[in-house]
Motif scaffolding. Structure first.
Motif, PDB file in Angstrom:
ATOM      1  N   ALA A  25      61.365  19.026  47.382  1.00 15.15           N
ATOM      2  CA  ALA A  25      60.504  20.056  47.968  1.00 15.15           C
ATOM      3  C   ALA A  25      59.698  20.743  46.881  1.00 15.15           C
ATOM      4  O   ALA A  25      60.234  21.118  45.827  1.00 15.15           O
ATOM      5  N   TYR A  26      58.395  20.885  47.132  1.00 14.35           N
ATOM      6  CA  TYR A  26      57.541  21.675  46.248  1.00 14.35           C
ATOM      7  C   TYR A  26      57.323  23.024  46.923  1.00 14.35           C
ATOM      8  O   TYR A  26      57.014  23.090  48.118  1.00 14.35           O
ATOM      9  N   VAL A  27      57.501  24.111  46.177  1.00 14.59           N
ATOM     10  CA  VAL A  27      57.301  25.451  46.737  1.00 14.59           C
ATOM     11  C   VAL A  27      56.235  26.159  45.907  1.00 14.59           C
ATOM     12  O   VAL A  27      56.372  26.280  44.687  1.00 14.59           O
ATOM     13  N   HIS A  28      55.168  26.582  46.573  1.00 16.20           N
ATOM     14  CA  HIS A  28      54.057  27.186  45.825  1.00 16.20           C
ATOM     15  C   HIS A  28      54.143  28.708  45.845  1.00 16.20           C
ATOM     16  O   HIS A  28      54.240  29.325  46.899  1.00 16.20           O
ATOM     17  N   ILE A  29      54.107  29.296  44.643  1.00 16.44           N
ATOM     18  CA  ILE A  29      54.079  30.757  44.504  1.00 16.44           C
ATOM     19  C   ILE A  29      52.714  31.104  43.899  1.00 16.44           C
ATOM     20  O   ILE A  29      52.489  30.901  42.709  1.00 16.44           O
ATOM     21  N   PRO A  30      51.763  31.578  44.708  1.00 18.25           N
ATOM     22  CA  PRO A  30      50.365  31.625  44.276  1.00 18.25           C
ATOM     23  C   PRO A  30      49.995  32.792  43.373  1.00 18.25           C
ATOM     24  O   PRO A  30      48.878  32.839  42.869  1.00 18.25           O
ATOM     25  N   PHE A  31      50.915  33.749  43.153  1.00 19.61           N
ATOM     26  CA  PHE A  31      50.502  34.986  42.471  1.00 19.61           C
ATOM     27  C   PHE A  31      50.346  34.794  40.968  1.00 19.61           C
ATOM     28  O   PHE A  31      51.126  34.094  40.343  1.00 19.61           O
ATOM     29  N   CYS A  32      49.303  35.378  40.427  1.00 19.88           N
ATOM     30  CA  CYS A  32      49.043  35.339  38.979  1.00 19.88           C
ATOM     31  C   CYS A  32      48.524  36.695  38.558  1.00 19.88           C
ATOM     32  O   CYS A  32      47.908  37.407  39.340  1.00 19.88           O
ATOM     33  N   ARG A  33      48.737  37.030  37.304  1.00 18.93           N
ATOM     34  CA  ARG A  33      48.170  38.279  36.792  1.00 18.93           C
ATOM     35  C   ARG A  33      46.654  38.179  36.713  1.00 18.93           C
ATOM     36  O   ARG A  33      45.945  39.117  37.015  1.00 18.93           O
ATOM     37  N   ARG A  34      46.195  37.057  36.238  1.00 21.69           N
ATOM     38  CA  ARG A  34      44.761  36.793  36.151  1.00 21.69           C
ATOM     39  C   ARG A  34      44.540  35.330  36.506  1.00 21.69           C
ATOM     40  O   ARG A  34      45.479  34.552  36.514  1.00 21.69           O
ATOM     41  N   ARG A  35      43.281  34.983  36.682  1.00 25.93           N
ATOM     42  CA  ARG A  35      42.978  33.559  36.846  1.00 25.93           C
ATOM     43  C   ARG A  35      42.464  33.032  35.513  1.00 25.93           C
ATOM     44  O   ARG A  35      41.512  33.549  34.930  1.00 25.93           O
ATOM     45  N   CYS A  36      43.125  31.977  35.004  1.00 29.86           N
ATOM     46  CA  CYS A  36      42.666  31.381  33.753  1.00 29.86           C
ATOM     47  C   CYS A  36      41.339  30.680  34.011  1.00 29.86           C
ATOM     48  O   CYS A  36      41.070  30.235  35.117  1.00 29.86           O
ATOM     49  N   ASP A  89      41.699  25.947  38.969  1.00 35.76           N
ATOM     50  CA  ASP A  89      41.165  25.981  40.325  1.00 35.76           C
ATOM     51  C   ASP A  89      42.274  25.808  41.354  1.00 35.76           C
ATOM     52  O   ASP A  89      42.042  25.355  42.466  1.00 35.76           O
ATOM     53  N   PHE A  90      43.494  26.154  40.958  1.00 39.37           N
ATOM     54  CA  PHE A  90      44.608  26.051  41.902  1.00 39.37           C
ATOM     55  C   PHE A  90      44.524  27.186  42.907  1.00 39.37           C
ATOM     56  O   PHE A  90      43.871  28.196  42.670  1.00 39.37           O
ATOM     57  N   PRO A  91      45.203  27.044  44.034  1.00 39.40           N
ATOM     58  CA  PRO A  91      45.246  28.154  44.987  1.00 39.40           C
ATOM     59  C   PRO A  91      46.070  29.306  44.419  1.00 39.40           C
ATOM     60  O   PRO A  91      47.282  29.192  44.275  1.00 39.40           O
ATOM     61  N   VAL A  92      45.398  30.360  44.053  1.00 37.22           N
ATOM     62  CA  VAL A  92      46.031  31.455  43.308  1.00 37.22           C
ATOM     63  C   VAL A  92      45.616  32.793  43.917  1.00 37.22           C
ATOM     64  O   VAL A  92      44.506  32.943  44.411  1.00 37.22           O
ATOM     65  N   SER A  93      46.540  33.791  43.913  1.00 32.03           N
ATOM     66  CA  SER A  93      46.196  35.160  44.300  1.00 32.03           C
ATOM     67  C   SER A  93      46.389  36.048  43.087  1.00 32.03           C
ATOM     68  O   SER A  93      47.497  36.144  42.561  1.00 32.03           O
ATOM     69  N   GLY A 102      50.016  29.128  40.385  1.00 36.40           N
ATOM     70  CA  GLY A 102      50.468  30.500  40.285  1.00 36.40           C
ATOM     71  C   GLY A 102      51.491  30.745  39.164  1.00 36.40           C
ATOM     72  O   GLY A 102      51.601  29.975  38.243  1.00 36.40           O
ATOM     73  N   THR A 103      52.206  31.813  39.324  1.00 30.87           N
ATOM     74  CA  THR A 103      53.210  32.200  38.341  1.00 30.87           C
ATOM     75  C   THR A 103      54.505  32.542  39.079  1.00 30.87           C
ATOM     76  O   THR A 103      54.693  33.693  39.487  1.00 30.87           O
ATOM     77  N   PRO A 104      55.368  31.557  39.272  1.00 29.43           N
ATOM     78  CA  PRO A 104      56.605  31.824  40.027  1.00 29.43           C
ATOM     79  C   PRO A 104      57.463  32.898  39.377  1.00 29.43           C
ATOM     80  O   PRO A 104      58.242  33.566  40.067  1.00 29.43           O
ATOM     81  N   SER A 105      57.302  33.111  38.058  1.00 28.90           N
ATOM     82  CA  SER A 105      58.142  34.125  37.417  1.00 28.90           C
ATOM     83  C   SER A 105      57.699  35.542  37.781  1.00 28.90           C
ATOM     84  O   SER A 105      58.287  36.518  37.308  1.00 28.90           O
ATOM     85  N   LEU A 106      56.685  35.674  38.653  1.00 29.27           N
ATOM     86  CA  LEU A 106      56.385  37.000  39.203  1.00 29.27           C
ATOM     87  C   LEU A 106      57.321  37.320  40.369  1.00 29.27           C
ATOM     88  O   LEU A 106      57.331  38.433  40.886  1.00 29.27           O
ATOM     89  N   LEU A 107      58.140  36.353  40.782  1.00 28.77           N
ATOM     90  CA  LEU A 107      59.126  36.609  41.842  1.00 28.77           C
ATOM     91  C   LEU A 107      60.283  37.418  41.281  1.00 28.77           C
ATOM     92  O   LEU A 107      60.739  37.164  40.164  1.00 28.77           O
TER      93      LEU A 107
END
Lengths: 418, 602
Positions: A23-34, A38-42, A85-90
């Protein structure tokens, strides 16, 4: 070529009727967009993370809802990958909620590989300890470069110092399966800087390394500013050289080059990613995540609002079924990324013959090899080479460097109009 | 139905510029006369080829017979003969004009007269047609009927006191148009007793019935079962089916002088029944054919090559079939050292060329490379021998020829005044020789130039349109040949001359052209595993060069999170692109490169 002829390549079709064990689980949150991303990011800004930002709480709830209503099999999951994203924001409880949901509906095998992407400067000791306690056993750290000016140049939100701090912390807690990400071909990056980054990475003795040659995506900041191969980006010549340098340095340091962009110590290849390359099925959960099961490939909506609406409406997989031709092309396109190559026995004699025709123009190039069952390399082009029990693979690094050229020829050979 | 006296027949056509509403008016006439029921109406009935409807132009003309009860209480038969609206087909226009006694001159009330319309009106006047001016689109806010009427009077010298103000779209003025046709257009001459002479004004090929001829009976009468003779081709056939067009085909037993109809007679190719030929009876022959027959002479030539050489036979079959329905299309085998086997094809003009190419690709599913169009040059060798060439690669070296001549045209451009400067500049750079300029009260101007045809057979039309924001229109006809300082510009790819990229240009233009062409080719030809030098040369002298750098890597590093769909799409797109390329030696050259010479100016 006729669909029915390709259909006789029954083995590859059957393999896709397997039940997903990944299973792939996407965590889209990022502090900034690099600037290259072009990934789906918030983007949430620098001071927010899972504990103080309700948007992440909301996302996790809906993600768990999707997991719950997706039709399940009775097979336990053997690999799980938290990407972003940045899963370590969880926060730890948020990750716990997701893993508990997966465990409730699918079950997680006791020896499962659970990977998580983490970015320097986004986590502390307690957090990593918490993730570890929940079962995360493989961490992939977004390093990208060992030069502050390059990190800044691509919009990263951390410094070189943050990288070392992060690695110390991970190792102190006892993480023994650590992967680092590096990017070559960045604007103004020199060959010397790249060599320095490779050496610095090796000094840290990671179990796994991913080296990505920068891809200019049109919708990114880089894509809008730069032309490939033109200043300030390195010339194609230098970018190709960087690829060769990685291959040389990393293999000399005991990392095996097992996929176009991936290196691992023996026993530390990423089991989850291998599922993709072997063209086997997997679940995908979360905004923008892709899944592959029973000949359906589906990518979830790429914005949060659309994704939430989609889950509310029952998370329906709305994709057209892959044809035998699609599966054949995907098997080749993914399989040739691996140093192991593709097994020719899975294809019908006619498909093997067509493959031989497609790659014949490259036989003088030293890009491709065919191995027999004793791993002896056979001369090209010789169509008898393409009998059973053989493996076709790209050479490292020259074949890998021109993999698209070879794949384009294969796609052309199997084009619908042919 | 056929028993109608010539005094109650009116034959007319519509002369109009593209977009001035000819097809809409034709549709409206068919509808008002009840020829086509409302529910059967598809838009623009007369343009029956898909290609025509897509482009909004008429290529193949057709005809329609309408019954109309006039205000005087009499029943009339009105035959509308449609005309193609493009300069490539001016001969066909002239044939359909002489099949008529009258013409509706339709002018957009907001646009004014355009060059092509003007040329056709002159043709109609020469043939003594009664011309009824109609100002269309008067419902549009920009309509200025008074101004346009003044312009028609001034330019054409036509009395417009009776001009009809109409809107075909809104149905305004339609009754008035029908009444004017009845009262102003003269009836055909009653020559029923004379030997049969019927004019072919169009034909098409039907795979089941053979060629279907569209004709107007000028003298005498013709019956089903008659044995007919075509006076130019000297072939004889028995009529299987005779009928009228309404606008669908309705069989009848007999047609007489003044009437318009169709014939099916198991004719195998349109070349056997060419437009302009005269039909007479085998048993009772007319003495003279109708005047004005001419064989369509191609003005533009290009090479057509299959991308996959295995499609050569298919291409030949397709050309053969197309020629059955298009007598103006010429082809003969061509062998190119760069492109292999293909055909050298002759066309009436660029539009004709595009249509044929598109039909070959669409209807016959062929992937083709078209080389840049060439005109027909006249070469005189040192020994005084003179011959024509339609392919630059056939040109002998300068030391072996005494002179080289190229075709010239008389070009007329009508434009609003404000674009005169920029259009004169365009004509000047296209080697035009200024002849005359006429101003009209309506603030529009006619520019007249002598110009080499080769300059027009490029993107001249597009440039004229873009410089005038679409307002200028043009018309031209061939006037003769002139000697010029012409040279052949060769292009070398990877050191080898590519014959299909060679062009004949004026010496003074060779240098800028060579530079522009090599730069353009550098853009169009993809990188290969090796460096590719590109050179432009006159004889052995290289006048411009570029280099395509070698491809050093072709790899997609990342396939993120299992989302492979984008990478797959990219590869599919590349594979499709590769299929559309021709291998020349070791270099793959895309289709567009062979047309690059047409796209140098912007």
């Amino acid at each position: 070529m006729l669909e029915t002829e390709i259909l006789r390549t029954t083995k590859i079709v059957e393999s896709d009727r397997d039940t997903p064990r990944s299973a792939y689980v996407h965590i889209p949150f990022c502090r900034r967009r690099c600037y290259y991303c072009d990934f789906p990011v918030s983007v949430v800004g620098d001071r927010r993370n899972g504990t103080n930002f309700s948007a992440i709480t909301e996302y996790v709830d809906i993600l768990c809802q999707e997991i719950a209503i997706t039709p399940q099999s009775h097979e336990t999951l053997k690999t799980i990958f938290f990407g972003g994203g940045t899963p370590s924001l969880l926060s730890v409880p948020q990750l716990e909620q997701i893993l508990a949901t997966l465990n409730q509906y699918y079950g997680i095998a006791s020896d499962a590989e659970i990977s998580m992407e983490v970015d320097p400067g986004t986590f502390n000791r307690e957090q990593i300890q918490g993730y570890r306690d929940l079962g995360v056993n493989r961490f992939s750290l977004g390093v990208q470069a060992f030069q502050d000016e390059l990190l800044q140049r691509c919009g990263r939100s951390h410094s070189v110092k943050d990288i070392f701090t992060a690695i110390d912390l991970l190792r102190q807690i006892g993480v023994n399966n650590l992967s680092l990400d590096l990017i070559s071909g960045l604007p103004e990056q020199t060959l010397a800087q790249w060599q320095f980054s490779l050496n610095s990475a090796c000094d840290l003795s990671p179990e796994h390394l991913s080296c990505y040659d920068l891809v200019l995506e049109p919708v990114t900041a880089f894509g809008k500013q730069f032309q490939p191969g033109e200043s300030p980006l390195p010339s194609d010549e230098n970018a190709a050289q960087m690829y060769r340098m990685a291959e040389k340095t990393l293999t000399e340091n005991g990392l095996e080059h097992y996929e176009i962009s991936n290196y691992g110590r023996s026993g530390y290849q990423c089991r989850h990613n291998r599922i993709y390359w072997e063209n086997r099925p997997y679940y995908g959960f979360g905004m923008g995540a892709a899944s592959y099961w029973q000949n359906w490939r589906f990518t979830r909506p790429r914005t949060r609002r659309e994704y939430y609406t989609w889950v509310e409406n029952g998370a329906k997989i709305d994709a057209s079924e892959l044809s035998a031709r699609d599966i054949l092309l995907e098997t080749l396109m993914l399989g040739l990324r691996l140093a192991d190559g593709v097994k020719l026995e899975q294809f019908s004699p006619e498909v093997r013959r067509q493959i031989a025709i497609a790659i014949a123009p490259y036989s003088q190039k030293d890009w491709l090899v065919v191995l027999d069952s004793q791993n002896q390399s056979l001369p090209l082009p010789n169509q008898s080479t393409f009998s059973n029990n053989k493996i076709l693979k790209l050479t490292d690094p020259e074949g890998f460097l021109f993999s698209n050229t070879v794949l384009t020829a294969l796609f052309k050979q199997f084009d619908v109009d042919n | 139905m056929t028993d109608v006296s010539t005094s109650r027949i009116r034959n007319f056509c519509i002369i109009a510029h593209i977009d001035h509403g000819k097809s809409t008016l034709a549709d409206r006439l068919l509808q008002v006369t009840g020829t086509v029921q409302q529910r059967q109406m598809k838009e623009q009935f007369l343009d029956s080829m898909d290609l025509e409807r897509e482009r909004g132009i008429t290529i193949k003309l057709q005809a329609a017979r309408m019954n109309y009860k006039a205000e005087d209480g009499e029943e009339y038969v009105l035959n509308l003969i449609d005309t193609p609206g493009h300069v490539d087909f001016s001969y066909e226009v002239s044939r359909s004009l002489i099949a008529c006694e009258g013409a509706l001159l339709v002018v957009d009330a907001s646009q004014g007269v355009e060059a092509q319309t003007l040329a056709n009106v002159y043709l109609a006047l020469e043939n003594d047609l009664e011309i009824i001016p109609v100002l269309n689109k008067i419902d549009l806010p920009g309509a200025e009927p008074e101004k346009v009427i003044a312009e028609v009077e001034e330019i054409i010298g036509l009395d417009c006191s009776g001009a009809i103000l109409a809107s075909a779209k809104e149905g305004i003025g339609i009754d008035e148009i029908l009444e004017s046709i009845v009262h102003l257009v003269p009836p055909p001459r009653d020559t029923i007793e004379e030997p049969l002479r019927a004019l072919i004004f169009d034909s098409y090929y039907d795979p089941y019935r053979g060629v279907i001829i569209y004709f107007r009976v000028m003298d005498g009468k013709v019956k089903k079962g008659d044995r007919i003779r075509l006076m130019v081709s000297e072939k004889e056939y028995e009529i299987d089916e005779l009928g009228i067009l309404s606008p669908g085909q309705i069989p009848v037993d007999e047609l007489h002088a003044g009437e318009v109809g169709y014939i099916a007679a198991a004719i195998k190719a349109v070349a056997d029944a060419r437009v302009g030929d005269t039909i007479t009876l085998a048993s009772d022959r007319a003495e003279e054919p109708l005047p004005g027959y001419a064989e369509a002479k191609p003005m533009v030539f290009c090479g057509l090559f299959p991308i996959d050489s295995a499609q050569y036979e298919e291409l030949r079959d397709a050309l053969q079939k197309l020629q059955l329905s298009d007598a103006a299309l010429q082809y003969e085998p061509e062998t190119s050292s760069a492109m292999g086997f293909g055909f050298r094809c002759g066309f009436l003009g660029l539009l004709h060329m595009e249509i044929v190419q598109e039909r070959l690709e669409r209807e016959y599913n062929l992937d083709l490379i078209t080389t840049a169009p060439s005109v027909v040059y006249r070469v005189t060798t040192n020994s005084g021998e003179s011959y024509e060439i339609d392919n630059p690669s056939q040109l002998v070296s300068p030391d072996k020829r005494e002179k080289l001549e190229e075709p010239y045209i008389h070009l007329e451009i009508i434009t609003p005044e404000e674009y005169v400067g920029t259009l004169m500049d365009l004509c000047q750079t296209s080697r035009g020789i200024f002849k005359d300029m006429r101003y009209f009260a309506s603030k529009r101007t006619t520019l007249i130039y002598d110009m080499p045809l080769a300059e027009v057979v490029t993107d001249f039309f597009d440039r004229m349109k873009s410089r005038s924001r679409g307002y200028a229109s043009m018309e031209y006809h061939l006037t003769g040949y002139r000697e010029n300082k012409l040279v052949r510009l060769d292009i070398l790819v990877n050191g080898d001359p590519v014959d299909s990229l060679a062009t004949i240009v004026h010496k003074d233009k060779a240098y800028p052209m060579g530079r522009a062409l090599t730069e353009k080719l550098k853009e169009l030809i993809p990188r290969h595993q090796f460096k590719i030098p590109l050179q432009a040369a006159i004889g052995s002298k290289v006048i411009a060069s570029e280099q395509i750098p070698a491809l050093r890597k072709d790899v997609l590093a990342k396939c993120y999170g299992g989302d492979i769909s984008r990478k797959k799409k990219l590869l599919q797109k590349q594979a499709k692109g590769k299929k559309r390329m021709k291998s020349i030696g070791t270099v793959d050259v895309p289709q567009e490169a062979f047309m690059a010479v047409l796209k140098l100016q912007q």
